[in-house]
Scaffold this motif. Structure first.
Motif, short mmCIF file in Angstrom:
data_model
loop_
_atom_site.label_atom_id
_atom_site.label_comp_id
_atom_site.label_asym_id
_atom_site.label_seq_id
_atom_site.Cartn_x
_atom_site.Cartn_y
_atom_site.Cartn_z
N TYR A 1 -12.61 65.22 -16.96
CA TYR A 1 -11.58 64.32 -17.46
C TYR A 1 -10.43 64.19 -16.45
N LEU A 2 -10.01 65.32 -15.90
CA LEU A 2 -8.93 65.27 -14.91
C LEU A 2 -9.35 64.46 -13.68
N SER A 3 -10.60 64.61 -13.29
CA SER A 3 -11.10 63.83 -12.14
C SER A 3 -11.04 62.34 -12.43
N VAL A 4 -11.42 61.97 -13.66
CA VAL A 4 -11.38 60.54 -14.02
C VAL A 4 -9.94 60.03 -13.98
N LEU A 5 -9.00 60.82 -14.50
CA LEU A 5 -7.60 60.39 -14.45
C LEU A 5 -7.17 60.11 -13.01
N ALA A 6 -7.54 61.03 -12.12
CA ALA A 6 -7.13 60.87 -10.72
C ALA A 6 -7.82 59.66 -10.10
N LEU A 7 -9.12 59.49 -10.38
CA LEU A 7 -9.86 58.36 -9.81
C LEU A 7 -9.29 57.03 -10.32
N GLU A 8 -8.95 56.99 -11.60
CA GLU A 8 -8.39 55.76 -12.15
C GLU A 8 -7.03 55.44 -11.52
N ALA A 9 -6.22 56.47 -11.36
CA ALA A 9 -4.91 56.25 -10.73
C ALA A 9 -5.08 55.77 -9.30
N GLN A 10 -6.05 56.33 -8.59
CA GLN A 10 -6.32 55.89 -7.22
C GLN A 10 -6.78 54.43 -7.20
N THR A 11 -7.64 54.08 -8.17
CA THR A 11 -8.15 52.71 -8.24
C THR A 11 -7.01 51.71 -8.33
N ILE A 12 -6.06 52.02 -9.20
CA ILE A 12 -4.92 51.11 -9.37
C ILE A 12 -4.04 51.12 -8.11
N ALA A 13 -3.84 52.30 -7.55
CA ALA A 13 -2.99 52.38 -6.35
C ALA A 13 -3.59 51.57 -5.21
N ARG A 14 -4.91 51.68 -5.03
CA ARG A 14 -5.55 50.90 -3.97
C ARG A 14 -5.40 49.39 -4.24
N ALA A 15 -5.56 49.01 -5.49
CA ALA A 15 -5.43 47.59 -5.84
C ALA A 15 -4.03 47.08 -5.51
N CYS A 16 -3.08 48.00 -5.53
CA CYS A 16 -1.70 47.63 -5.18
C CYS A 16 -1.41 47.85 -3.71
N GLY A 17 -2.44 48.25 -2.95
CA GLY A 17 -2.30 48.40 -1.50
C GLY A 17 -1.64 49.70 -1.07
N LYS A 18 -1.80 50.76 -1.87
CA LYS A 18 -1.10 52.01 -1.57
C LYS A 18 -2.08 53.06 -1.04
N SER A 19 -1.69 53.72 0.04
CA SER A 19 -2.54 54.75 0.62
C SER A 19 -2.26 56.13 0.02
N HIS A 20 -1.30 56.20 -0.85
CA HIS A 20 -1.03 57.42 -1.61
C HIS A 20 -0.48 56.98 -2.97
N VAL A 21 -0.86 57.72 -4.00
CA VAL A 21 -0.40 57.30 -5.33
C VAL A 21 1.13 57.33 -5.43
N HIS A 22 1.76 58.13 -4.61
CA HIS A 22 3.23 58.17 -4.64
C HIS A 22 3.87 56.92 -4.06
N ASN A 23 3.07 56.08 -3.41
CA ASN A 23 3.64 54.84 -2.88
C ASN A 23 3.73 53.74 -3.93
N LEU A 24 3.15 53.99 -5.11
CA LEU A 24 3.36 53.04 -6.21
C LEU A 24 4.85 52.96 -6.51
N GLU A 25 5.31 51.78 -6.96
CA GLU A 25 6.74 51.59 -7.15
C GLU A 25 6.99 50.64 -8.32
N PRO A 26 8.19 50.60 -8.83
CA PRO A 26 8.48 49.73 -9.97
C PRO A 26 8.12 48.28 -9.71
N GLU A 27 8.21 47.84 -8.46
CA GLU A 27 7.92 46.45 -8.14
C GLU A 27 6.45 46.11 -8.36
N ASP A 28 5.61 47.11 -8.54
CA ASP A 28 4.20 46.86 -8.84
C ASP A 28 3.97 46.57 -10.32
N LEU A 29 5.00 46.69 -11.14
CA LEU A 29 4.84 46.64 -12.59
C LEU A 29 5.56 45.44 -13.20
N VAL A 30 5.01 44.98 -14.32
CA VAL A 30 5.73 44.05 -15.21
C VAL A 30 5.54 44.56 -16.63
#
Lengths: 231, 443
Positions: free
Chosen positions: B388-417
């Motif tokens: 389950y923890l692996s899936v959480l991490a993989l899903e977070a990575q999937t979204i981060a990549r879709a937003c063009g981020k090479s690390h999940v910490h590069n996600l930012e409020p500007e990616d959200l609505v």
């Protein structure tokens, strides 16, 4: 006083340096006697000791002196701030002056002797420590006390032993009021023996008459959660 | 008028006095006591579901699916600790006590977390050998009760978490009812066996932020400044609590929203005290930014995290990591439909079981009954948690990549609505399709 090889002067050394050196001591060999000068009300002095070392502190200390002590003997030749000997596991802490709030808080073992008075919440959540106060104690002392003994030669403030579990309280003087679920209990021979032993450990054998004390403990009414027991 | 054929209205139940409310009134009238239960709030709240990621477009360049690197590691405690900890995924296991949970459940949490390189956390009641042995990174909670607190375990810990409060009950202490006070639990807590145990709501030897600073100094001195020190608060006044925790010297702030679970708390407390996680993250991040400490003092948030999207949204709002409790228990086997018959015998159904305080958990998780506890296989349950923890991490990575981020910490409020005005105001991101952030420019 002539500084010895085991003398640390906090006018020039830091508390960090003091504690680090004391933490390097082990039960193997002789940890010796250490003297601490000029504590100047500093906090966290001689905390986390883990060897049968003797530490003598000349002056007043701030918060949490001798916190989480295990095996060591710490004497404070002055007053102690909040939480002296908090969570002590074993050993001895002796305050030659007065102690502030929460003396001996949550401590599991060992002996805490306070020559003067102790402020509020003395022995709060105590879990096995023996505390002997030669003067008086402040309000809410032994609050939620679970185990151990609190012996007071003077008076006790308001709400003594509020929400008490199994800690045993002996008071020679007056008690301003008892807290929730704390009651006076009969003083039988076995309790006099326990009290005598604690007084003896504090160096008061023969100086104090155990028959002058009254015993307080838990009515155990709060042990089961029920509408009739809600305050 | 023919009075015999007037159409009747259908029976209509009150939205205010709904079936649950009526049943609670009857229960209260019968007992005279408030209801106590486990788990977290069950009411509908503004939550992370009300946010959406925008993903890449002409002006944003995405990373390739599961191939291009997208980091998930987090370093915690670099502010003061000589030995910061590093976890491989930004998801930790929240504090849950031995006593509220079985030893098997604690072992399973340790196994699962360690398999994916993250931490577990003790709870009220001390550290067990099982969880220390099976947790590669273990956070030791320093709680008001100090049950089982001792310097040996403090030195064995990888980090220390000073608990001020939790999201399910900011300002509340704890309870462990007598049926869960087994001989081992009683011995660890220095209490008589079988009594209804109360955990203190406030620390015994410090009051307020100035004292907390000295308390943290003491903990650092005892552990030779090696361990990261966290401060955990329930979400209530996140801006000020975060600022005060930083001022007191915390390495890490843990912020628990009102959706966070509990082992046993009054229903009225769970449902009516504290604020939702969605409303808490931005004020906490704002406090860190105002102090110049964002990313220097790490922020871990919790309370209702269920999937990788929730993880990614929390990180985008500025958190460094998230923590899970309820979801981890479900991964172990809590409320499993396969146990429907057992739940029926307890008068409930899978998905609704929340009497964690009773100690009769058929899944063997929230119990001290040896026969029930042995139902949980720590190895198998630990594997489920790791998956389950692996899936959480993989899903977070999937979204981060879709937003063009090479690390999940590069996600930012500007990616959200936001989908709702309420969520837009709380998360401080625009309502979808607009540039409107209600309340923007004010706090």
């Amino acid at each position: 006083m002539t500084p010895s090889p085991h003398c640390i002067d906090l006018a020039t050394a830091t508390v960090r340096e003091l504690n680090q050196r004391l933490h390097h001591l082990t039960a193997d060999g002789d940890p010796g006697i250490w003297r601490v000068l000029n504590p100047a009300g500093g906090h966290a002095i001689a905390v986390g000791l883990n060897a049968p070392v003797t530490v003598e502190i000349d002056g007043h200390v701030g918060y949490y002196c001798a916190g989480m002590n295990k095996s060591a003997s710490v004497r404070i030749n002055g007053n102690a701030g909040v939480g002296v000997a908090e969570n002590m596991m074993s050993g001895l802490v002796h305050v030659r002056g007065d102690a502030s709030q929460a003396a001996g808080a949550t401590a599991h073992g060992g002996l805490l002797v306070i020559d003067g008075n102790a402020s509020a919440r003395c022995g709060i959540s105590m879990k096995g420590i023996d505390i002997v106060v030669k003067g008086s104690i402040g309000h809410m002392s032994a609050f939620m006390g679970q185990a151990g003994t609190l012996t007071v030669l003077g008076d006790a403030g308001e709400a003594l032993g509020d929400s008490l579990y199994e800690a045993r309280l002996f008071v020679r003087g007056s008690v301003a009021s008892l807290g929730a679920d704390c009651v006076e209990k009969e003083m039988r021979d076995e309790h006099r023996a326990v009290l005598h032993a604690r007084l003896e450990a504090a160096g008061l054998a023969g100086e104090v008459d155990v028959s002058e004390f009254r015993r307080y403990g838990s009515a155990r009414g709060l042990y089961h959660f029920h509408v009739d027991n809600v305050y | 008028m023919d009075h015999t054929n007037i159409p009747r209205t259908v029976p209509r139940k009150s939205a205010t006095f709904d079936d649950y409310t009526l049943s609670e009134i009857r229960r209260a009238a019968a007992t005279g006591l408030y209801d106590i239960r486990g788990a977290g709030t069950k009411r509908k709240l503004p939550h992370l579901d009300d946010l959406l990621f925008l993903g890449a477009s002409i002006s944003r360049y995405p990373l390739e699916g599961y191939r291009e690197k997208c980091g998930t590691n987090v370093v915690l405690g670099g502010r003061f600790a000589k030995k910061p900890i590093e976890i491989r995924i930004p998801i930790t296991i929240a504090g849950m006590s031995f006593g509220s949970l079985s030893a098997q459940a604690k072992e399973a949490l340790g196994r699962g977390a360690s398999a994916v390189g993250t931490s577990t956390t003790t709870g009220d009641g001390g550290m067990t050998a099982e969880e220390r042995g099976h947790s590669s990174t273990l956070v030791y909670q320093y709680l008001p009760s100090r049950y089982g607190m001792n310097p040996d375990d403090l030195r064995k810990a990888d980090a220390i978490e000073v608990v001020i409060g939790q999201g399910a009950k900011p300002g509340g202490g704890g309870m462990l009812l007598g049926q869960k006070i087994s001989p081992r639990v009683a011995a660890m807590r220095t209490l008589p066996q079988g009594i209804d145990q109360r955990s203190a709501c406030r620390h015994p030897d410090w009051t307020g932020p100035d004292d907390l600073e000295i308390k943290i100094q003491e903990l650092r001195e005892i552990t030779d400044w090696e361990k990261p020190i966290y401060v955990k608060v329930g979400a209530a006044r996140p801006y000020y609590d975060t600022a005060l925790a930083v001022k007191a010297g915390a390495d890490v702030v843990v912020l628990d929203g009102m959706q966070g679970g509990t082992a046993a708390t009054q229903e009225v407390f769970i449902e009516h005290v504290g604020i939702p996680l969605l409303a808490a993250i931005r004020p906490a991040v704002q406090a860190l930014q105002d102090l110049g400490m964002h990313r220097k003092v790490q922020l871990i948030v919790s309370g209702g995290i269920r999937n990788g999207a929730d993880v990614a949204k929390c990180l985008a709002l500025g958190a460094d990591a998230v923590s899970i409790g309820t979801a981890a228990l479900v991964a172990l086997g809590d409320n499993d439909p396969a146990l429907a018959a057992d739940y029926a015998a307890l008068g409930t159904v899978p998905g609704a079981y929340d009497d964690w305080q009773d100690g009769r958990d058929p899944a063997g998780i929230t119990t001290q009954d040896p026969a029930l506890a042995t139902r949980l296989d720590p190895e198998k349950a630990g594997r489920r948690l790791a998956n389950y923890l692996s899936v959480l991490a993989l899903e977070a990575q999937t979204i981060a990549r879709a937003c063009g981020k090479s690390h999940v910490h590069n996600l930012e409020p500007e990616d959200l609505v936001s989908l709702t005005i309420e969520a837009a105001a709380m998360a401080r991101v625009p309502l979808a399709g607009t540039d409107w952030i209600p309340g923007a420019g004010r706090y």
